[in-house]
Design a protein around this motif. Structure first.
Motif, PDB file in Angstrom:
ATOM      1  N   GLU A   1       4.396   8.024  16.336  1.00  0.00           N
ATOM      2  CA  GLU A   1       4.848   8.254  14.961  1.00  0.00           C
ATOM      3  C   GLU A   1       6.024   7.320  14.683  1.00  0.00           C
ATOM      4  O   GLU A   1       7.040   7.355  15.369  1.00  0.00           O
ATOM      5  CB  GLU A   1       5.264   9.706  14.763  1.00  0.00           C
ATOM      6  N   LEU A   2       5.861   6.464  13.671  1.00  0.00           N
ATOM      7  CA  LEU A   2       6.864   5.469  13.305  1.00  0.00           C
ATOM      8  C   LEU A   2       7.204   5.620  11.828  1.00  0.00           C
ATOM      9  O   LEU A   2       6.380   6.075  11.041  1.00  0.00           O
ATOM     10  CB  LEU A   2       6.327   4.060  13.556  1.00  0.00           C
ATOM     11  N   PRO A   3       8.407   5.203  11.432  1.00  0.00           N
ATOM     12  CA  PRO A   3       8.704   5.189   9.996  1.00  0.00           C
ATOM     13  C   PRO A   3       7.873   4.120   9.300  1.00  0.00           C
ATOM     14  O   PRO A   3       7.381   3.189   9.935  1.00  0.00           O
ATOM     15  CB  PRO A   3      10.204   4.847   9.949  1.00  0.00           C
ATOM     16  N   ASN A   4       7.717   4.265   7.997  1.00  0.00           N
ATOM     17  CA  ASN A   4       7.002   3.245   7.233  1.00  0.00           C
ATOM     18  C   ASN A   4       7.788   1.942   7.236  1.00  0.00           C
ATOM     19  O   ASN A   4       9.014   1.933   7.397  1.00  0.00           O
ATOM     20  CB  ASN A   4       6.768   3.716   5.798  1.00  0.00           C
ATOM     21  N   TRP A   5       7.069   0.834   7.052  1.00  0.00           N
ATOM     22  CA  TRP A   5       7.670  -0.501   7.061  1.00  0.00           C
ATOM     23  C   TRP A   5       7.514  -1.165   5.697  1.00  0.00           C
ATOM     24  O   TRP A   5       6.615  -0.829   4.929  1.00  0.00           O
ATOM     25  CB  TRP A   5       6.981  -1.395   8.090  1.00  0.00           C
ATOM     26  N   VAL A   6       8.360  -2.140   5.440  1.00  0.00           N
ATOM     27  CA  VAL A   6       8.212  -3.006   4.266  1.00  0.00           C
ATOM     28  C   VAL A   6       8.410  -4.453   4.697  1.00  0.00           C
ATOM     29  O   VAL A   6       9.106  -4.735   5.672  1.00  0.00           O
ATOM     30  CB  VAL A   6       9.233  -2.675   3.150  1.00  0.00           C
ATOM     31  N   ASN A   7       7.749  -5.376   3.993  1.00  0.00           N
ATOM     32  CA  ASN A   7       8.068  -6.799   4.124  1.00  0.00           C
ATOM     33  C   ASN A   7       7.945  -7.432   2.750  1.00  0.00           C
ATOM     34  O   ASN A   7       7.327  -6.856   1.846  1.00  0.00           O
ATOM     35  CB  ASN A   7       7.207  -7.494   5.181  1.00  0.00           C
ATOM     36  N   MET A   8       8.543  -8.596   2.572  1.00  0.00           N
ATOM     37  CA  MET A   8       8.533  -9.210   1.251  1.00  0.00           C
ATOM     38  C   MET A   8       8.481 -10.725   1.329  1.00  0.00           C
ATOM     39  O   MET A   8       9.067 -11.336   2.230  1.00  0.00           O
ATOM     40  CB  MET A   8       9.752  -8.771   0.427  1.00  0.00           C
TER      41      MET A   8
ATOM     42  N   THR B   1       4.519 -12.243  13.238  1.00  0.00           N
ATOM     43  CA  THR B   1       4.081 -10.851  13.258  1.00  0.00           C
ATOM     44  C   THR B   1       2.866 -10.686  12.346  1.00  0.00           C
ATOM     45  O   THR B   1       2.835 -11.214  11.232  1.00  0.00           O
ATOM     46  CB  THR B   1       5.225  -9.939  12.775  1.00  0.00           C
ATOM     47  N   ALA B   2       1.862  -9.958  12.800  1.00  0.00           N
ATOM     48  CA  ALA B   2       0.599  -9.846  12.065  1.00  0.00           C
ATOM     49  C   ALA B   2       0.801  -9.322  10.645  1.00  0.00           C
ATOM     50  O   ALA B   2       0.200  -9.830   9.691  1.00  0.00           O
ATOM     51  CB  ALA B   2      -0.370  -8.931  12.823  1.00  0.00           C
ATOM     52  N   MET B   3       1.645  -8.305  10.467  1.00  0.00           N
ATOM     53  CA  MET B   3       1.854  -7.742   9.130  1.00  0.00           C
ATOM     54  C   MET B   3       2.511  -8.755   8.198  1.00  0.00           C
ATOM     55  O   MET B   3       2.327  -8.705   6.983  1.00  0.00           O
ATOM     56  CB  MET B   3       2.701  -6.479   9.207  1.00  0.00           C
ATOM     57  N   HIS B   4       3.285  -9.694   8.750  1.00  0.00           N
ATOM     58  CA  HIS B   4       3.900 -10.730   7.924  1.00  0.00           C
ATOM     59  C   HIS B   4       2.857 -11.754   7.474  1.00  0.00           C
ATOM     60  O   HIS B   4       2.891 -12.223   6.332  1.00  0.00           O
ATOM     61  CB  HIS B   4       5.021 -11.420   8.694  1.00  0.00           C
ATOM     62  N   LEU B   5       1.930 -12.078   8.361  1.00  0.00           N
ATOM     63  CA  LEU B   5       0.840 -12.976   7.971  1.00  0.00           C
ATOM     64  C   LEU B   5       0.008 -12.354   6.854  1.00  0.00           C
ATOM     65  O   LEU B   5      -0.358 -13.023   5.888  1.00  0.00           O
ATOM     66  CB  LEU B   5      -0.041 -13.293   9.173  1.00  0.00           C
ATOM     67  N   VAL B   6      -0.276 -11.057   6.985  1.00  0.00           N
ATOM     68  CA  VAL B   6      -1.026 -10.367   5.938  1.00  0.00           C
ATOM     69  C   VAL B   6      -0.237 -10.381   4.631  1.00  0.00           C
ATOM     70  O   VAL B   6      -0.789 -10.611   3.549  1.00  0.00           O
ATOM     71  CB  VAL B   6      -1.350  -8.921   6.365  1.00  0.00           C
ATOM     72  N   GLY B   7       1.079 -10.136   4.725  1.00  0.00           N
ATOM     73  CA  GLY B   7       1.918 -10.158   3.532  1.00  0.00           C
ATOM     74  C   GLY B   7       1.898 -11.499   2.818  1.00  0.00           C
ATOM     75  O   GLY B   7       1.860 -11.559   1.583  1.00  0.00           O
ATOM     76  N   LEU B   8       1.903 -12.582   3.585  1.00  0.00           N
ATOM     77  CA  LEU B   8       1.817 -13.912   2.984  1.00  0.00           C
ATOM     78  C   LEU B   8       0.471 -14.117   2.290  1.00  0.00           C
ATOM     79  O   LEU B   8       0.406 -14.634   1.167  1.00  0.00           O
ATOM     80  CB  LEU B   8       2.017 -14.985   4.054  1.00  0.00           C
ATOM     81  N   HIS B   9      -0.614 -13.723   2.949  1.00  0.00           N
ATOM     82  CA  HIS B   9      -1.933 -13.866   2.335  1.00  0.00           C
ATOM     83  C   HIS B   9      -2.036 -13.044   1.050  1.00  0.00           C
ATOM     84  O   HIS B   9      -2.564 -13.519   0.040  1.00  0.00           O
ATOM     85  CB  HIS B   9      -3.032 -13.445   3.317  1.00  0.00           C
TER      86      HIS B   9
ATOM     87  N   TYR C   1       2.552 -22.419   2.770  1.00  0.00           N
ATOM     88  CA  TYR C   1       1.147 -22.042   2.626  1.00  0.00           C
ATOM     89  C   TYR C   1       0.202 -23.087   3.203  1.00  0.00           C
ATOM     90  O   TYR C   1      -0.904 -22.756   3.640  1.00  0.00           O
ATOM     91  CB  TYR C   1       0.829 -21.717   1.165  1.00  0.00           C
ATOM     92  N   ARG C   2       0.630 -24.323   3.268  1.00  0.00           N
ATOM     93  CA  ARG C   2      -0.181 -25.330   3.958  1.00  0.00           C
ATOM     94  C   ARG C   2      -0.282 -24.966   5.445  1.00  0.00           C
ATOM     95  O   ARG C   2      -1.362 -25.036   6.043  1.00  0.00           O
ATOM     96  CB  ARG C   2       0.438 -26.719   3.780  1.00  0.00           C
ATOM     97  N   CYS C   3       0.834 -24.557   6.023  1.00  0.00           N
ATOM     98  CA  CYS C   3       0.826 -24.133   7.428  1.00  0.00           C
ATOM     99  C   CYS C   3       0.031 -22.843   7.612  1.00  0.00           C
ATOM    100  O   CYS C   3      -0.682 -22.679   8.607  1.00  0.00           O
ATOM    101  CB  CYS C   3       2.256 -23.933   7.924  1.00  0.00           C
ATOM    102  N   LEU C   4       0.152 -21.914   6.653  1.00  0.00           N
ATOM    103  CA  LEU C   4      -0.588 -20.658   6.741  1.00  0.00           C
ATOM    104  C   LEU C   4      -2.094 -20.919   6.740  1.00  0.00           C
ATOM    105  O   LEU C   4      -2.829 -20.387   7.592  1.00  0.00           O
ATOM    106  CB  LEU C   4      -0.212 -19.758   5.556  1.00  0.00           C
ATOM    107  N   LEU C   5      -2.563 -21.736   5.818  1.00  0.00           N
ATOM    108  CA  LEU C   5      -3.996 -21.995   5.707  1.00  0.00           C
ATOM    109  C   LEU C   5      -4.529 -22.837   6.854  1.00  0.00           C
ATOM    110  O   LEU C   5      -5.717 -22.785   7.173  1.00  0.00           O
ATOM    111  CB  LEU C   5      -4.298 -22.665   4.367  1.00  0.00           C
TER     112      LEU C   5
END
Length: 202
Positions: free
Chosen positions: A41-48, A166-174, A155-159
């Motif tokens: 059980e973990l607290p909820n997270w945010v990223n931006m 961190t996986a959730m940060h990659l998802v946040g960027l997408h 975004y050139r590097c992302l694509l």
């Protein structure tokens, strides 16, 4: 259609201010008993994804002890006890980690980091009109450096799948990129012009 398991028994094995380790005795819809089933059980997270008026994304570098490395990523954090609005948490975390605030915010995602064993939800946001207006305010063990990166370069590097984050940060960027490209939000017009050629190369 799959059916939820029935919890026959549950006990807390360990708990502190960071996490709770729960051990469940469960029975599946087919009568199979699963014991113990470990839940963290973990607290909820945010990223931006915070974008400045000159189209730079406020990224950060921070040491992450789980892998023992300094990691490049998005400003992020946990929803503190008593906080009920993930947006307010995101605004607080952006200010604490980068000293910045932003004029326009939109939630771009809501996801489960690991629904098999983790109980929490991660909320992703896109913040535009970001600018550094104050001092950072780190937790005692934090040591964070803000790294503004041009949107196009990031975004050139992302694509190109060159970002190791961190996986959730990659998802946040997408998710932020998809919002910029597909929402029709007039506030995204300039950013859309930057990203569109990357997603639709000639």
């Amino acid at each position: 259609m799959p059916k939820p398991w029935r919890v026959l028994d549950s006990r807390i094995n360990y708990s502190d201010r960071y996490l709770t380790h729960r051990m469940d005795r469960c029975e599946t819809a087919h009568g199979v008993v699963v014991e113990p089933y470990h839940v963290i059980e973990l607290p909820n997270w945010v990223n931006m994804v915070a974008v400045t008026d000159d189209a730079r994304v406020l990224m950060i570098e921070e040491y992450r002890h789980g892998i023992g490395e300094v990691v490049f990523g998005l400003p992020s954090g946990t929803v503190d006890p008593g906080e009920t609005d993930p947006l307010r948490t995101a605004q607080r975390e952006l200010a604490e980690e980068t000293g910045a605030e932003a004029l326009h915010w939109v939630q771009t995602g809501r996801m489960f980091p690991n629904a098999a064993v983790n109980s929490n939800t991660c909320f992703s946001f896109l913040a535009t009109g970001a600018r550094i207006t104050g001092e950072t305010s780190f937790d005692e063990a934090e040591d964070i450096e803000t790294v503004p990166v041009p949107l196009e370069e990031l975004y050139r590097c992302l694509l190109a799948r060159e970002l190791r984050m961190t996986a959730m940060h990659l998802v946040g960027l997408h998710e932020a990129g998809l919002y910029i490209l597909t929402s029709g939000d007039p506030k995204m017009a300039e950013l859309r012009e930057i990203l569109a050629p990357l997603y639709s190369p000639s």
